[in-house]
Each structure stands twice: as C-alpha cells, then as structure tokens.
Design a protein around this motif. Structure first.
Motif, short mmCIF file in Angstrom:
data_model
loop_
_atom_site.label_atom_id
_atom_site.label_comp_id
_atom_site.label_asym_id
_atom_site.label_seq_id
_atom_site.Cartn_x
_atom_site.Cartn_y
_atom_site.Cartn_z
N PRO A 598 63.02 -0.51 6.80
CA PRO A 598 62.04 0.41 7.38
C PRO A 598 61.45 -0.11 8.70
CG PRO A 598 61.71 0.20 5.01
CD PRO A 598 62.72 -0.83 5.40
N VAL A 599 61.35 -1.43 8.80
CA VAL A 599 60.81 -2.02 10.03
C VAL A 599 61.75 -1.77 11.19
CG1 VAL A 599 60.11 -4.16 11.16
CG2 VAL A 599 59.49 -3.75 8.76
N LYS A 600 63.05 -2.05 11.01
CA LYS A 600 64.02 -1.83 12.09
C LYS A 600 64.11 -0.35 12.46
CE LYS A 600 67.10 -5.78 11.36
NZ LYS A 600 68.48 -6.20 11.01
N ARG A 601 64.09 0.50 11.45
CA ARG A 601 64.19 1.94 11.73
C ARG A 601 62.95 2.43 12.47
NH1 ARG A 601 66.99 4.10 6.04
NH2 ARG A 601 69.11 3.39 6.56
N GLY A 602 61.79 1.97 12.04
CA GLY A 602 60.57 2.36 12.75
C GLY A 602 60.53 1.85 14.17
N LYS A 603 60.93 0.60 14.33
CA LYS A 603 60.96 0.01 15.67
C LYS A 603 61.95 0.75 16.57
CE LYS A 603 61.88 -4.42 18.01
NZ LYS A 603 62.99 -3.96 18.85
N TRP A 604 63.12 1.12 16.02
CA TRP A 604 64.13 1.82 16.81
C TRP A 604 63.58 3.15 17.33
CZ3 TRP A 604 66.62 6.48 16.80
CH2 TRP A 604 67.79 6.58 17.57
N ILE A 605 62.87 3.88 16.48
CA ILE A 605 62.32 5.17 16.91
C ILE A 605 61.22 4.98 17.94
CG2 ILE A 605 60.97 7.16 16.11
CD1 ILE A 605 62.64 7.06 13.53
N LEU A 606 60.35 4.01 17.73
CA LEU A 606 59.30 3.74 18.70
C LEU A 606 59.88 3.37 20.06
CD1 LEU A 606 56.74 1.66 16.60
CD2 LEU A 606 56.46 4.01 17.42
N GLU A 607 60.91 2.55 20.04
CA GLU A 607 61.48 2.03 21.28
C GLU A 607 62.37 3.04 21.99
OE1 GLU A 607 64.30 -1.74 22.71
OE2 GLU A 607 63.37 -1.73 20.73
N ASN A 608 63.24 3.74 21.26
CA ASN A 608 64.26 4.57 21.89
C ASN A 608 63.93 6.05 21.95
OD1 ASN A 608 66.52 2.53 22.29
ND2 ASN A 608 66.03 2.25 20.13
N LEU A 609 63.03 6.51 21.09
CA LEU A 609 62.67 7.93 21.10
C LEU A 609 61.25 8.18 21.61
CD1 LEU A 609 64.24 9.23 17.76
CD2 LEU A 609 65.30 8.97 20.01
N LEU A 610 60.37 7.20 21.49
CA LEU A 610 58.98 7.41 21.90
C LEU A 610 58.56 6.52 23.06
CD1 LEU A 610 57.30 7.82 18.40
CD2 LEU A 610 58.14 9.60 19.94
N GLY A 611 59.39 5.54 23.41
CA GLY A 611 59.10 4.70 24.57
C GLY A 611 57.92 3.78 24.39
N THR A 612 57.62 3.39 23.15
CA THR A 612 56.46 2.51 22.88
C THR A 612 56.90 1.35 22.01
OG1 THR A 612 55.86 3.90 20.99
CG2 THR A 612 54.78 4.36 23.09
N ALA A 613 57.81 0.55 22.53
CA ALA A 613 58.33 -0.58 21.75
C ALA A 613 57.22 -1.55 21.39
CB ALA A 613 59.41 -1.30 22.56
N PRO A 614 57.14 -1.96 20.11
CA PRO A 614 56.13 -2.95 19.72
C PRO A 614 56.48 -4.32 20.29
CG PRO A 614 57.62 -2.53 17.89
CD PRO A 614 58.01 -1.56 18.98
#
Length: 782
Positions: A598-614
């Motif tokens: 879930p962490v990798k999937r959440g990070k992937w969406i934040l980074e590649n779809l929302l532009g807000t990489a943690p």
C-alpha cells in the motif's frame, strides 16, 4: 578523431554545464508582509511540528528567518503551498487556519516566492543535449533508411526528472564516443551498396569442385576450399551473351603475421582484382568485381598470394590461410539493383558525363541538411568534401569516398547534439523566439522522438510553420511515428519500464510468467495510445470504462469472452476495473515480490498522478515485518498501522496509506481478491482532512472530484518536462497555468494538452545566453 572535433566536443560539454540566472531579489513590501503577517501564521499553525527540533517531514519552517532564505529554496515553499491549498496541512487534529488565512499564505507565496510575471514570462533555456538511444535509433531510421537499432549496445541513458531526454543528465562518456564512431561505419556499410550486383541469372561454382594448378596441399571444411600455400584453383565457364557481369567470391581467412590474406581473382590468367580478406570464419564476406564480357570461353581462377607461417607463434596465430566457398557469375543484365537506403543517398546514377565532385557536394549538402536538422553552410560542405577527396586520392570508389564524408557527419556535434542557432543578445536574460528549424526539431523530437520529416522541413524553410502549427501538430499525432510518444513518454511517466525488472515470487504467484508480463505492458501502452489517437479526455486515464485485453490477460482478470493472442478493446461496465489504477502493470510494479505494498502504491499515485511526491523516509526506520503464513497473527494493514505510529513516519503515511489501502483488493500481480491469506481485505482509508474512501471505485471518484485539478496539472507538468528536455522551474508556473486553463476550456482533450504545450512560451521561446552553444564554427560562414 581530429583534434578540432575533439575540441568542439569539449567546448560543448563545458558550455552545457554553465549555469545562468540567479535567485530573484526579495521586494521590500514582500519582506515586510512576511514579518508582519506570514511569519505569525506559520508560528501559529506550522512551527509546532516543523521546527528546528522536531523537523517533521524533513522540514523546518522555523529555520527560514527571512524572505531571502525562503527565496533560496522555492521548491520547499511550492510544497508548502500545495499542502495548504489541498488542506493536507495542518493535520486534522491540529488548529486549522481560516479560509482567509489560507488564501493569504498561498497568494503571498505565489507573488513573493515565485515572482512570476505572466505578462512577460521567462521561457527558460534548454541545455544543448545529445540524442538519447531511442532518438538516435529513430533518427538513423528516418535519415538513412536502415532500421536495425544501432544504439542497442550504447551505454544506458541517465534519467532526470523522470525522463531520459533531459539535457543536464545526458552525459557523453569516452566509451559512448567510441560507439558512435563504430555505429557510423556500420550504419553506412549497411545503407550503401558500394559494388552492387547486376540484375541477372546467377551461375554458382562451388570451390570444392575447382581444379588445381598444382598438387600442393589443400583441404576442405564443410565444402569450403582451404588454400594453405600459394595455390591457384580454376574452373571454365561459357559466356553466350555480351553484357555486364559481376564475379562474386565468398571467402574468409585465418589471420597471422603482419598482413591480411591476399586473394587474386583472374580471368583467362589475367588478374582482374586483388582483395585483402579481413573476414573470419564466423562471418565470411562476398568480394565482388564487375566487368563487361563478350561471348566466348573463359577461365576463372582464384589464387592465394601471400602464405605465411611462423612456427614460433602459438597455434591459432602462426598460420595464415585463405578459404574459398564459392564463385558466382551474375549476368548479363540491366541496371544494378540498389536497396532503398542506397538510393536515398545516391538518387542519380553516375554516367560518363557526371561531375563527380559536384555530385558529391550535392549528396553531402542534402545529407547534412537533414542530419543537422537545418540548412548546411557552404563551409560545412567544403570541409566535408575533404573527406571525399581523401577517399578518391587513396583509391576508394565514388560511393566509398562519399561514405567517408557521411561518416564524419554522423559523429559530428551537429548530428549528435540537438542545438539551436540563435541571435547573440546584448543581455544574457534577453528573450527571443526560436527559429523555424529549431521549432521543427522541438516538435518532431517531442511527438516522434525523431528528426523532422520532409513536410516539417518544407514548412520551416518556407517560414510557414508558425502559421500552420496547429495543422502540423494534428498531422503528426496521426502519423504512426507518434507511437514513440506512447512508448517513451508513457513508459517513463507511468514507470512501465520498471515492469521488465519486476520479479513476483513464483511460489506465491505461480501464474505469473513472461507472456503475462508482456500482456500487462501492452495493455497500458495500447490504453495510452487510444487516448492519444482518439483525442479523448485525459481524465479517462483515471476513469475510462474500457481497456485492451488478449486471452491471457482477460483470464488473469477473470473476464470472459476474449480469445486469442491479439488484443481487443473490452468494455468494463459492471467491473471493478477502469482506468490506470486497476491495470495489472501498475499494480505489479508497485508491489513487493511476495505481497502488495500500500505504501508503494500510494507513493506512486502521489508522485506520478498528483505531482506531490513524499520525501524519502527518515534514516534508521526499521522495515515492515514481511512474515506470512498461518503463524502470522496480524494482517498487513495492522502491521502498517503499527509502523505509522512512529511520529517520524506518520505525516507521510497519512497521505500514502489511504490511497494504497484502497487498492488492496488487487494482489501483487493485479488479480482481484477478497482475502489476503487468512485475513479479509479491508480497502478503507481516511485522509488527514477527514475524507474517507473504501475501495478502488471510491478512490477513482475521490481523485476525479477532489483531486482532478492536481492530476491535470501533474500531467501537464510531466508532459512539458518531456517536451522541453529540462526540469521545470518556478518561472514555468505561468506556462503551466495557461496549459491547464486551455485544457479545461477544451474538455481536457489530449490534443489540447499537446497544442497548449507547443504554443507555450517555454516551447516557442528561449532566454538568451552569454555563449553560443550551437555555432560549431559554422554560423559565421554563411
């Protein structure tokens, strides 16, 4: 390589690493407002966590004593602005600023930190950069007409900002330079047929059936005649019709001593050609000679001229030999048959009336126009003709002499680097529009990853490209070469290339194999291409109700009615699947080998779809316990919730985990499930803002309704980065704002994104610079 060419390479490398520009100066009014209004807001709502002691999220806002310190780290404050706008910060259990206070902070950051003047925006400056491997292969294909991926054995391209076409990341190593020289010769050896066969009947004489002129030693290897001393072999033939003939001899040598084996081909005991045989057993070569024959009886002979043996040398290096496979007599016939690649370079045959040097200049000039993506200068052609003259002087035939000049073109900076001629401004910050040829190259490498075609060149030459830009972009998107945008942009934006390294545990996921991996990648590539070619809304990336499946992948998805290896469009009504989020490619590359993440999937969406990489995780954080099996007493979700109790982890996990949990009904290779081992799947999640979601459908709805603008902006930023070949800076915000606004006015259609980028200030203009990086010694020779 000449010293001059080497110096040019070094100059380019030095200039391309030169930094221009400076941090903006703070305004007096902005500094005063920071002290009186902004700093108290930060103290009230932010310093409690983001101070020098706690440093949560690897961020201390307390350390920014004044506006001058803030201006040194604009990226930090862009993230602050984003969190305030989306209400991700402050956390739900902390005091919340009013809407007016949020607006005050956001507007101050936009005006004082970014200092974007949208009435006179800064277009930035694109670093002169070399072609990456994909661009090199495609450019060679379109320039020369050979399609064998010569860059396949080049070193891997480095990436920056998520893409491998970023100028600041594309270095030039000595080994790559060596590869360029070898590739140039191989490309043109393949493209140019220096001694073409005549087009006629072939009579083959196997060397093993030849007669010998004496009884000296010979041997045969699989029907190939071995000549170990100065031996002559011969055979008779009858020529019945006058005409042009080609004699082809297939041979290879065993090398020893200071010379290559020499092979003499004679007709009626008169030598007609002597060849130095460099070919080896693994790859024999054809040696040709052309001649005009009258009807009659002829004797054709092949002789080995320079036997050598040194008993002091080790076996394999002590005995020079020649092996002959066969001799063909081809003809009589009409004109020679040339491949298309040869005719592209040499469109006219040479006759007795041909002025060879003038014709060579014409060929070289046309080739340079295309290779350099701009008109060749007289001095460039003059210098390249020196290679032609050298070849002719050393006994090369016409085609081989021209090839020497073209090889020099393929290793020149003008071909290998994408540069743009530009005026010399009085000030390094002066802004000017790029010329038509530079615009044509920007368009073609953006949409095709290749050089401009004839139509684009014609538009640039006639200075009509600006006027016809929209129609040209529409034409280019319909061209099959636009598949490069799907492969290269999509493959890197969505990180599909990582799927090729994914290695799911074979015990946990025995159904995963190479055919499934390929099908996963193909689905996403075809899905992206459909949105491009059908000019659909980019929101379909999140919510499309269709996909592309073959039987293997449909079975994996438990979707019936799809048979065969070919992919077909499948509608997904009534299915949990839809858009990118439920595609197996994405779900697999964001999982661990033995379980979902879930962490990798959440990070992937934040980074590649929302532009807000943690930010990266803090050091010394223990990894999650990955134990599985009947002895495990807690679910993955429970272990993650325990893990996020660590204060150093909580803030980032509060953003990532709810997104990742929503995808938990899909296992580590994208199959649907309701149980994770012995535990029921819980796909619910809650954000720091208090919003709740449960499952992939709710996540899809949340992204479309609550985060749509962030998704569209993220896609626009990614595409603009790819189009420009550089990372975006704070002064690009005006351009991104306009691109997003144009997309909204046009129902977010894919073409509106592409057109808005190609008409944007950063794509059409550039900032000046103190040193010209594109002269290559030619600009002053027009």
């Amino acid at each position: 390589m000449s010293a001059r060419l080497f110096a040019i390479f070094i100059l380019i490398l030095l200039v391309r690493n030169t930094s221009f520009g400076a941090n903006p100066a703070p305004t007096q009014r902005g500094a005063s407002k920071y002290e009186k209004q902004i700093k108290p807001l930060l103290s009230r709502y932010c310093y409690g966590c983001h101070n020098d002691k706690k440093h949560k999220g690897d961020l201390s806002l307390e350390s920014f004593a004044d506006i001058a310190a803030i201006l040194k780290e604009p990226k930090r404050w862009e993230l602050v602005m984003h969190h305030v706008q989306t209400r991700e910060m402050p956390p739900e259990d902390k005091p919340q600023p009013s809407d007016a206070e949020r607006h005050l902070l956001v507007s101050w950051i936009q005006k004082e930190v970014f200092q974007c003047d949208c009435d006179k925006p800064d277009p930035g400056r694109v670093t002169v950069r070399r072609l990456n491997r994909a661009e090199y292969n495609n450019t060679i294909r379109d320039l020369v007409g050979v399609d064998f991926n010569p860059a396949e054995d080049f070193p891997a391209d480095d990436s920056g900002y998520g893409f491998d076409n970023i100028g600041d990341s594309l270095s030039l190593s000595p080994i790559l330079l060596e590869k360029y020289f070898k590739a140039a010769q191989k490309i043109l050896d393949t493209a140019i047929l220096k001694q073409p066969d005549t087009n006629g009947p072939v009579r083959r004489f196997q060397a093993e059936r030849f007669s010998r002129s004496n009884n000296q030693a010979r041997d045969q290897k699989n029907g190939i005649m071995g000549l170990f001393r100065e031996v002559t072999i011969f055979t008779n033939m009858t020529i019945a019709v006058e005409g042009d003939y080609t004699i082809r001899t297939r041979a290879y040598g065993e090398q020893a001593g200071p010379e290559l084996p020499k092979m003499d081909v004679s007709l009626n005991d008169k030598s007609i050609a002597v060849f130095k045989v460099s070919a080896l057993q693994e790859e024999p070569s054809i040696y040709r000679t052309r001649l005009h024959l009258q009807p009659g009886e002829y004797k054709i002979s092949v002789a080995y001229l320079n036997n050598f043996r040194d008993p002091k040398e080790e076996p394999g290096k002590n005995d020079r030999n020649l092996y002959v496979d066969f001799v063909d007599v081809v003809g009589p016939a009409g004109p020679p048959q040339y491949p298309e690649s040869h005719l592209r370079i040499f469109p006219k045959p040479i006759t007795a009336q041909t002025d060879k040097r003038a014709y060579a200049g014409e060929i070289i000039g046309r080739f340079v126009d295309q290779a350099y993506r701009r008109p060749a200068t007289k001095d460039e052609i003059k210098r390249l003709l020196q290679f032609y003259s050298l070849g002719m002087k050393n006994g090369e035939h016409f085609e081989g002499s021209v090839q020497l000049a073209l090889q020099a073109v393929l290793v020149s900076p003008g071909f290998l680097f994408r540069g743009e001629f530009q005026p010399q401004p009085n000030d390094s910050s002066e802004i000017h529009r790029i010329d038509d040829f530079a615009l044509a190259s920007r368009l073609s490498y953006f949409l095709w990853s290749s050089m401009p075609d004839k139509k684009l060149f014609a538009e640039a030459k006639n200075h009509t490209l600006q006027k016809n830009l929209v129609s040209e972009v529409e034409r280019m998107l319909k061209d099959p070469k636009a598949d490069a945008l799907s492969e290269n942009f999509c493959g890197q934006w969505l990180q599909l290339r990582h799927l090729r390294q994914a290695a799911p545990d074979s015990d946990e996921f025995p159904s995963f194999d190479e055919s499934l991996r390929v099908a996963m990648e193909d689905e996403t590539q075809l899905f992206f291409a459909s949105i491009l070619k059908e000019d659909r809304s980019v929101l379909d990336f999140l919510a499309a109700d269709y996909t592309f499946l073959n039987q293997r992948l449909a079975s994996h998805y438990q979707i019936k009615g799809v048979t065969g290896e070919n992919f077909q469009r499948v509608h997904l009504e009534g299915s949990e699947r839809g858009g990118l989020l439920s595609q197996a490619s994405i779900l697999t590359l964001t999982s661990n080998p033995n379980r979902t993440s879930p962490v990798k999937r959440g990070k992937w969406i934040l980074e590649n779809l929302l532009g807000t990489a943690p930010p990266p995780p803090p050091p010394d954080i223990p990894p999650l316990d990955d134990k599985k099996g009947p002895t495990v007493s807690t679910s993955l979700r429970q272990r993650l919730e325990e893990h996020r109790k660590n204060p150093a982890c909580a803030s980032c996990h509060a953003r990532m985990d709810p997104i990742g949990f929503a995808l938990e009904n899909f296992d580590a290779i994208g199959s649907w499930r309701t149980m994770d081992g012995k535990f029921p799947v819980d796909a619910s999640g809650e954000f720091a803002t208090g919003e709740k979601i449960d499952g992939v459908g709710a996540l899809r709805k949340f992204l479309l309704e609550k985060r749509r603008d962030e998704f569209v902006r993220c896609l626009a930023e990614k595409m603009l980065t790819y189009a420009l070949g550089r990372g975006l800076e704070v002064y690009d915000r005006c351009a991104v704002d306009e691109i997003v606004a144009r997309m909204a006015r046009n129902e977010f259609r894919f073409s509106s994104l592409i057109l808005a980028i190609t008409e944007s200030q950063p794509f059409q203009f550039r900032r000046g610079e103190k040193f010209s990086t594109t002269d290559y010694g030619a600009a002053n020779s027009k």
